[in-house]
Write a protein that holds these residues in place. Structure first.
Motif, short mmCIF file in Angstrom:
data_model
loop_
_atom_site.label_atom_id
_atom_site.label_comp_id
_atom_site.label_asym_id
_atom_site.label_seq_id
_atom_site.Cartn_x
_atom_site.Cartn_y
_atom_site.Cartn_z
N UNK A 163 0.86 -1.37 -0.01
CA UNK A 163 0.12 -0.03 0.03
C UNK A 163 0.80 1.18 0.03
N UNK A 164 1.96 1.12 0.93
CA UNK A 164 2.83 2.49 0.78
C UNK A 164 3.43 2.46 -0.26
N UNK A 165 3.99 1.68 -0.80
CA UNK A 165 4.85 1.87 -2.35
C UNK A 165 3.66 2.17 -3.37
N UNK A 166 2.45 1.74 -3.51
CA UNK A 166 1.61 1.97 -4.62
C UNK A 166 1.24 3.45 -4.41
N UNK A 167 1.04 4.05 -2.93
CA UNK A 167 0.63 5.42 -2.94
C UNK A 167 1.80 6.30 -3.10
N UNK A 168 3.02 5.82 -2.77
CA UNK A 168 4.25 6.59 -3.21
C UNK A 168 4.55 6.97 -4.47
N UNK A 169 4.12 5.82 -5.45
CA UNK A 169 4.19 6.19 -6.83
C UNK A 169 3.28 6.84 -7.40
N UNK A 170 2.06 6.87 -6.84
CA UNK A 170 1.00 7.60 -7.46
C UNK A 170 1.26 9.18 -7.15
N UNK A 171 1.83 9.46 -5.93
CA UNK A 171 2.38 10.71 -5.64
C UNK A 171 3.56 11.16 -6.38
N UNK A 172 4.45 10.29 -6.88
CA UNK A 172 5.69 10.88 -7.45
C UNK A 172 5.25 11.13 -8.86
N UNK A 173 4.27 10.27 -9.29
CA UNK A 173 3.71 10.50 -10.72
C UNK A 173 2.78 11.77 -10.83
N UNK A 174 2.34 12.34 -9.61
CA UNK A 174 1.31 13.39 -9.57
C UNK A 174 0.05 12.99 -9.86
N UNK A 175 -0.21 11.45 -10.03
CA UNK A 175 -1.74 11.15 -10.15
C UNK A 175 -2.34 11.53 -8.92
N UNK A 176 -1.94 11.34 -7.81
CA UNK A 176 -2.58 11.88 -6.58
C UNK A 176 -1.60 12.95 -5.76
N UNK A 177 -2.43 13.86 -5.18
CA UNK A 177 -1.61 14.89 -4.52
C UNK A 177 -1.39 14.60 -2.79
N UNK A 178 -0.67 15.31 -2.28
CA UNK A 178 -0.22 14.97 -0.78
C UNK A 178 -1.61 15.35 -0.17
N UNK A 179 -2.52 15.98 -0.71
CA UNK A 179 -3.95 16.19 -0.21
C UNK A 179 -4.71 15.16 0.21
N UNK A 180 -4.13 13.71 -0.16
CA UNK A 180 -4.76 12.65 0.11
C UNK A 180 -4.67 12.49 1.65
N UNK A 181 -3.67 13.17 2.48
CA UNK A 181 -3.40 12.97 3.68
C UNK A 181 -4.27 13.80 4.77
N UNK A 182 -5.02 14.50 3.97
CA UNK A 182 -5.68 15.60 4.68
C UNK A 182 -6.86 15.08 5.74
N UNK A 183 -7.15 13.84 5.81
CA UNK A 183 -7.92 13.19 6.75
C UNK A 183 -7.32 12.65 7.88
N UNK A 184 -6.01 12.71 7.86
CA UNK A 184 -5.08 12.28 8.77
C UNK A 184 -4.89 13.35 9.93
N UNK A 185 -5.23 13.16 11.08
CA UNK A 185 -5.13 14.06 12.39
C UNK A 185 -3.71 13.86 12.82
N UNK A 186 -2.66 14.97 12.42
CA UNK A 186 -1.25 14.93 12.73
C UNK A 186 -1.14 14.78 14.40
N UNK A 187 -1.89 15.58 15.09
CA UNK A 187 -1.92 15.68 16.42
C UNK A 187 -2.41 14.45 17.16
N UNK A 188 -2.87 13.52 16.47
CA UNK A 188 -3.30 12.24 17.27
C UNK A 188 -2.90 10.93 16.19
N UNK A 189 -1.61 10.97 15.87
CA UNK A 189 -1.23 9.85 15.04
C UNK A 189 -1.03 8.53 15.89
N UNK A 190 -1.32 7.59 15.34
CA UNK A 190 -1.42 6.28 15.96
C UNK A 190 -0.20 5.37 15.36
#
Length: 492
Positions: free
Chosen positions: A380-407
């Protein structure tokens, strides 16, 4: 309570808030909770005001198009099963009327196809009790002209059947309610709205207009209507919910023998039983999923897979299943297979709707990280990293993650992806990737969260040779400057 503040001026804000809840909570839990609340508000022994029922169903229709078909499908299934139970029991009161009103408005707001409404009318005609006649009248008054527009021939046949049924019993013909039903049917047949007392299409039309304006940027259209039968819904637990793309499934196998399996055809012809057995093992439990899986497995390369998948001619809501199958297959590989990443990149570049499906699918995976095996997690990590590198997805995909409450699982995934981006991307490309989300007010917290994460989880106690550590720091500096670049320009 929902019914106390649900009204036309509030629809946009209420649906927006519910969409946010869907993005941050389990869809299954949300569907069950929303359905329970709506049914308790709308289905009572007393007849509920039609305006109240209409507005509640209108809300379901908006979420059906903006969140996903499973919202409307879950609500529809609950209403149909309740109607079947109440109708069979012949219970008194207006519970059955309220349920039929909900079904009528699900049709009015394009959640369900007319085929289900025609089936319900036939069920009512078969039993043809006094209560059934009352409900038939209600349905014809509320959706009769829409049914005529959708399928005039089916309505004509229904009217003929009703006339025969009534004519077989002289006592029935003499009843005022039956005469009124027959007069209403004649008015529908002649497309004469004036002959139906109290017929007022204006409230529904006004909400339909509001629906169109709220869904202006949503491409679903009537394609998202659920073309499902009464029997399909009642037997859903045994035969599967094929009408929900990407749905969970339980029950007996939908394909149970080699003869039926061998009938599955692809653009290039039939597929081998070996591939179909593999599809079964991979839990490809609907015809669409099996077909997509077999196309991917039998294609020579990603271009052939891409072209053959497009040739399937899947509708808008069915196309999303391509992404779900692709991600499932990628995660189940023993080691990361770049085929899925390149194919995913191809679809994202083909149409933005695939980007959105990938984003929503990734959000679902973020909520399931702790349940993934180590291999699936890494893939999953490798797939998402590839899509981010190719700009198929934006880093905004992480906007649902609460950085103040990371598990721990989220920290592990982010560290995996961000390290790959920093270490395997050139400075210019890296600046472009991180610069895409800078200067956007809604993503301000995400930018700050990424900067802090890189500083705290990647740079502190970083492992590797001195050259790797040095490169990581240089690249982190590039990323941080890119995140700040547009912010600085805005301040100037």
């Amino acid at each position: 309570m929902l019914e106390e503040w649900l009204s036309e001026p509030n629809f946009a804000s209420i649906s927006g808030q519910l969409e946010e809840l869907y993005m941050t909570h389990s869809r299954k839990d949300m569907n069950e909770t929303l359905t329970d609340i709506l049914l308790s508000a709308c289905v009572t022994p007393a007849m509920m005001p039609d305006r109240l029922l209409m507005e509640h169903v209108f809300l379901v229709s908006i979420l059906h198009y903006t969140v996903g078909l499973e919202v409307g499908a879950h609500f529809l299934e609950a209403v149909v099963k309740k109607f079947d139970e109440v109708h069979r029991s012949g219970s008194e009161g207006k519970v059955c009327n309220n349920l039929i009103a909900l079904l009528a408005h699900l049709y009015n707001f394009h959640v369900v196809h007319s085929v289900l409404i025609f089936e319900i009318l036939k069920i009512l005609l078969d039993s043809f009790t006094e209560k059934d006649i009352e409900i038939i009248l209600f349905l014809l008054k509320n959706v009769g002209f829409s049914l005529r527009k959708d399928d005039a021939l089916a309505l004509k046949e229904l009217i003929s059947e009703a006339q025969k049924k009534a004519g077989m019993n002289k006592e029935l013909v003499d009843q005022s309610r039956v005469r009124f039903m027959l007069e209403t049917m004649l008015a529908l047949k002649n497309n004469d709205m004036r002959k139906i007392p109290g017929y007022d299409p204006e409230p529904v039309e006004r909400l339909r207009k509001l629906q169109r304006s709220m869904l202006h940027n949503n491409g679903g259209g009537k394609e998202a209507q659920l073309h499902v039968t009464f029997e399909n819904i009642l037997n859903a637990d045994q035969t599967g919910r094929w009408w929900i793309v990407g749905s969970s499934w339980s029950g007996t196998p939908m394909i149970s023998n080699a003869d039926s399996i061998s009938q599955l055809k692809l653009p290039g012809g039939k597929v081998s039983s070996k591939i179909l057995e593999l599809a079964r093992k991979q839990r490809m439990n609907t015809d669409i999923r099996r077909t997509i899986f077999c196309v991917m497995m039998t294609s020579e390369d990603f271009l052939e897979a891409f072209e053959n998948l497009l040739r399937l001619g899947l509708k808008d809501h069915q196309e999303r299943e391509i992404v779900h199958v692709l991600i499932d297959c990628c995660l189940q590989e023993k080691t990361f297979n770049a085929f899925y990443a390149i194919l995913g990149d191809k679809f994202c570049n083909y149409d933005r709707r695939f980007q959105m499906t990938f984003q929503f699918s990734m959000w679902d995976k973020f909520r399931e990280l702790e349940n993934l095996s180590d291999t699936a997690f890494s893939n999953l990590g490798d797939l998402l990293a590839h899509l981010l590198k190719k700009k198929s997805l934006s880093l905004s995909v992480f906007k649902v993650i609460e950085f103040s409450e990371l598990d721990k699982p989220k920290v592990r995934l982010l560290r995996h992806i961000l390290r790959k981006l920093l270490m395997e991307t050139g400075p210019e490309e890296l600046a472009a990737i991180f610069g895409r989300i800078s200067g956007i007010p809604k993503l301000g917290l995400l930018c700050e969260g990424l900067k802090l994460f890189i500083s705290h989880f990647l740079l502190k106690n970083s492992h590797g040779s001195s050259e790797e550590v040095s490169l990581l720091k240089e690249q982190a500096n590039v990323a941080e400057k890119a995140l700040q670049a547009k912010d600085s320009k805005l301040k100037l």
